[in-house]
Write an enzyme that holds these catalytic residues in place. Structure first.
Site: not given
Length: 435
Positions: A22-23, A97, A121, A320, A342
């Site tokens: 996804k990223n 985002r 999120d 994540d 983070m």
């Protein structure tokens, strides 16, 4: 609001193949705007966030053709820049985002880029300063409409420069790189993110004719070029999904094979799970996880002190996966401190796990101590609401290991990051129904 109903306590068995990352997809898809030539991309995950971005590109005027499962071609030869000022764009862009990474390519190629303040999120503040400070250093003028929460950058011609990023932001680095490849002169980015997905973007841009050196390090040098051409690109498997399936196998004491994981791009992920006592075997490019019938034991540090697992920019542990690590630790032998540095809201889902019987002390918004049950006490089924993508999957894994039938609401959050997750889990024996 969608719902999963999960009957827990069943062992799973078989093979599962991770989706495309996804990223990586959110970066790579934005990069198609940098050329008027055809770009073909393979292994695109069929998930909500990625499909939203593809729809945004189509609204911008990108010609998109589906070639097969996960494969699309993109031609950006007639972009409608007026769409960027439309009410539809302001609404659609706000819901994703990843839309922030449209700005760099648009600024580089067309001299202007706009974006509404993106959502995503609810895991704490994720500021955009790194992105826009980078654009400003390249010579762009910045403006912000406070009434509409609408950002804009404009430049007649970007100029290469040296910059030291205030944080190693993955999306910030990607955005600045995409802007700099068409800038005049040389750009040097220090404290750049160096995640595998960012490396993939740089390699793709180089195949398109960019001149990026230092790929894989935190010091990137970019010699600007006049134009970029087309290319073909295949995305990596999703490392977060791979870590999720490792956690799932351990928690359900199942024998699973995770196929085609791209071991060389997993970084610390295998070793962190091994520190929790989980056995992983490398079989070619697959991960084999045997049944953990006797459980798994958390290692202490070599001086005997309690293990701490913390996130950090790559090549550190990805944030994540910390929620998955936390859930897996609830059934380990031993204790571990999870330190989520983070994002300040990402551990707030632990109250759901405590309701299920987990022994967790939430020390503050960033730290939680987990005391493992060693499977002597199973988690209890309950009703939950998914707060974000990663916490949602963590709760799903907990439910699959729990005794009884659990219900998870707001599964649209999970669908944003995981492709057909219920179908794929049923294929390996999970008792899960989408209501």
């Amino acid at each position: 609001m969608g719902t999963f109903r999960i009957e827990g306590g069943h062992q799973l068995h078989g093979e599962i193949t991770p989706q495309g990352a996804k990223n990586e997809a959110l970066q790579i898809l934005c990069a198609v705007l940098l050329t008027e030539e055809k770009v073909t991309i393979h292994n695109i995950p069929d998930i909500v966030d990625v499909n939203k971005l593809i729809a945004l590109l189509e609204d911008l005027g990108v010609k998109i053709q589906k070639k097969g499962k996960g494969s699309y071609s993109f031609i950006s030869d007639d972009i409608n820049l007026e769409y960027l000022q439309s009410a539809k764009f302001k609404e659609e862009g706000r819901g994703l985002r990843g839309s922030i990474m449209l700005v760099g390519p648009l600024l580089a190629r067309f001299g202007k880029g706009y974006i509404p303040k993106p959502g995503g999120d609810k895991i704490g503040r994720r500021r955009l300063d790194t992105h826009f400070e980078g654009f400003i250093k390249l010579g762009a003028k910045f403006r912000y409409n406070k009434e509409e929460y609408f950002y804009g950058v404009e430049a007649t011609k970007l100029k290469g420069t040296y910059m030291l990023l205030d944080e190693a932001s993955v999306t910030g680095t990607a955005n600045i790189v995409m802007a700099a490849v068409l800038a005049e002169g040389t750009t040097t980015i220090y404290n750049a993110a160096c995640e595998p997905y960012l490396q993939q973007l740089c390699k793709m841009l180089n195949r398109m004719g960019a001149k990026i050196s230092g790929v894989g390090s935190n010091l990137l040098t970019i010699e600007g070029v006049d134009r970029l051409g087309g290319t073909e690109h295949t995305m990596l498997p999703d490392m977060i999904e791979i870590g999720s399936w490792i956690g799932l196998a351990a928690m359900t004491r199942s024998e699973l094979t995770i196929k085609n994981v791209s071991w060389d791009n997993l970084g610390l992920i295998p070793s962190v799970f091994r520190k929790l006592g989980i056995t992983l075997e490398r079989r070619d490019d697959d991960i084999f996880i045997p049944k953990h019938d006797k459980g798994y034991q958390i290692q202490n540090f070599i001086d005997g002190s309690i293990l701490t697992i913390a996130d950090a920019p790559w090549p550190g542990m990805t944030p994540d996966l910390l929620s998955i690590i936390l859930v897996v630790a609830t059934q380990a032998r031993g204790e571990v401190l999870i330190h989520q540095k983070m994002f300040e809201s990402r551990l707030f889902f632990v109250d759901k796990l405590i309701d299920m019987g987990a022994k967790i002390i939430l020390c503050d918004p960033h730290r939680a101590t987990v005391i493992g049950h060693d499977f002597k006490s199973t988690l209890k089924a309950t009703t939950m609401v998914s707060p974000d993508i990663r916490a949602g999957v963590s709760l799903l894994i907990a439910a699959l290991s729990a005794k009884g039938t659990s219900t998870i609401h707001n599964i649209e959050q999970i669908d944003r990051g995981y492709e057909n997750i219920d179908e794929r889990l049923r294929a390996i024996g999970a008792k899960i129904v989408r209501v």
